[in-house]
Write an enzyme that holds these catalytic residues in place. Structure first.
Site, PDB file in Angstrom:
ATOM      1  N   ARG A 295       0.855  -1.182   0.000  1.00  0.00           N
ATOM      2  CA  ARG A 295       0.000   0.000   0.000  1.00  0.00           C
ATOM      3  C   ARG A 295       0.895   1.238   0.000  1.00  0.00           C
ATOM      4  NH1 ARG A 295      -1.323   2.667   4.564  1.00  0.00           N
ATOM      5  NH2 ARG A 295      -1.260   0.860   5.918  1.00  0.00           N
ATOM      6  N   HIS A 299      -3.744   4.187   4.762  1.00  0.00           N
ATOM      7  CA  HIS A 299      -4.806   3.189   4.887  1.00  0.00           C
ATOM      8  C   HIS A 299      -6.132   3.786   4.445  1.00  0.00           C
ATOM      9  CE1 HIS A 299      -7.192  -0.088   6.502  1.00  0.00           C
ATOM     10  NE2 HIS A 299      -7.899   0.785   7.191  1.00  0.00           N
ATOM     11  N   TYR A 308       4.244   5.519  11.277  1.00  0.00           N
ATOM     12  CA  TYR A 308       4.557   4.135  11.641  1.00  0.00           C
ATOM     13  C   TYR A 308       5.424   3.391  10.630  1.00  0.00           C
ATOM     14  CZ  TYR A 308       0.407   3.429   8.659  1.00  0.00           C
ATOM     15  OH  TYR A 308      -0.507   3.467   7.628  1.00  0.00           O
TER      16      TYR A 308
END
Length: 401
Positions: A295, A299, A308
């Site tokens: 990805r 998200h 993160y």
């Protein structure tokens, strides 16, 4: 030296598996190496550099793919990416409440979507804009979901494409039940049989619904392909924090085959998906596909991936861009020229303009609909609530509120 397998299955004396809140530096390096390589079991037919990899086991499933077909797959991915980028921009400009990007996962979705036959059923999560494209669902039909005006405006039976599912993993149970019905009704057993494919992410494999779907599909030999898009991150948690085994190997515990494919390789994904659907269509039970991809965006538009994950990781995956590898292959083998690429670009520009115009001019649904669409038959309590609300809301019409 640590290895990807030691990241989840350390040898004695090497160190603990990554179950602690803060993994060691060695574990982080091993994890990054695992996400960049995919392991020896990875099925790949087209390298990131656009070179064709001969593979007798899988070449036969795409032996009919012509240069024109490959150009079509390229076009599908480009247009899907443009739909995604336009949706992202519309959310940033306040036209959508949220958007779920698929950037980087175009090959996984187009490869799987184009493997589906007209009689096959697909159950998406909330990111399958590319599969929707393959199932002839108009991109504009997706916008109401993210604008908050409807749950999807297409006919799931006519399109053979279920409505988007927001609850993580719930679509797997729905798909398992549907596929069991296909089995009970005798719709499997030959080339004209039916199959079902259900899409979910790596994070969903930590949900009970997914495992219950595995159990039911397995014991009833349901014609169901579990298509897991492992994009390496379940929001902010890496795959290595969710499973001690590569995800495709989980199928072994339920008694059906699992396979890992390069999810950035549209040709390999098409081949593996065709094989898996054929297995199910002929009554050979379920199959798990792990499409190993990445990805490249957040998200959702409410997420900040910089909190993160490392920029170096993202940059490494940009070199494996699923669209670029097909473009390079087409150019190298003189199967496409500048005129073709320009025409695809112009088509994507037109599609984006149409999508934007539709979104900006979408009418608000009538207030009464939140009551009329709850029950098939009304009842006095609901009618009283409706009347009270509409009376209250009417006091604001034409006012300053």
């Amino acid at each position: 030296m640590s290895s990807p397998e030691q990241w989840t299955h350390p040898e004695p004396g090497v160190g603990p598996a990554a179950t602690a809140a803060a993994p060691t530096a060695e574990q982080v390096i091993a994890g990054l190496r695992a996400t960049s390589e995919g392991g020896p079991e990875l099925v790949q037919l087209l390298t990131p550099e656009g070179e064709r990899v001969p593979n007798p086991e899988w070449d036969r499933y795409v032996a009919d793919i012509t240069a024109d077909d490959l150009r079509g797959l390229y076009r599908d991915m480009v247009l899907t990416r443009r739909i995604d980028r336009e949706g992202n921009a519309l959310q940033r400009q306040g036209q959508l409440g949220i958007w779920v990007p698929l950037l980087g996962q175009e090959a996984a979705q187009i490869g799987a979507g184009r493997a589906l036959k007209p009689q096959d059923m697909a159950f998406p999560s909330y990111r399958e804009h590319g599969v929707a494209w393959c199932k002839d669902v108009a991109p504009s039909d997706l916008l109401g979901i993210f604008r908050g005006t409807d749950h999807g405006s297409w006919d799931p039976i006519a399109k053979r494409f279920h409505l988007y599912t927001i609850v993580i993993g719930n679509q797997v149970l729905n798909a398992a039940g549907y596929a069991m019905g296909q089995r009970f009704e005798g719709k499997v057993g030959d080339d004209d049989g039916e199959a079902t494919m259900v899409f979910f992410g790596d994070g969903a494999t930590s949900q009970g619904d997914v495992h219950e779907g595995f159990v039911w599909a397995s014991v009833y030999d349901a014609p169901l392909v579990f298509f897991c898009q492992n994009n390496q991150w379940a929001i902010s948690e890496p795959t290595e924090r969710q499973s001690r085994l590569p995800l495709y190997q989980r199928a072994r515990g339920y008694g059906f085959p699992g396979i890992r494919v390069d999810g950035n390789d549209v040709l390999a994904t098409l081949a593996v998906s065709r094989w898996a659907l054929s297995e199910c269509r002929h009554g050979n039970g379920p199959v798990l596909i792990e499409a190993f991809t990445y990805r490249m965006d957040a998200h959702t538009t409410t997420d900040d991936p910089s909190r993160y994950r490392l920029t170096d990781e993202l940059e490494a995956w940009k070199l494996k861009d699923p669209i670029e590898r097909v473009r390079v292959h087409l150019v190298r083998h003189e199967q496409a020229d500048k005129e073709f690429f320009d025409s695809v670009q112009a088509e994507s520009d037109q599609l984006a303009a149409e999508l934007r115009e539709f979104c900006v001019n979408m009418p608000d649904p009538p207030k009464e609909r939140i009551f009329s669409q709850v029950y098939e038959d009304g009842n006095p309590v609901l009618a009283a609530q409706r009347d009270t609300y509409l009376s209250y809301a009417s006091g604001f019409e034409g006012g300053d509120h």
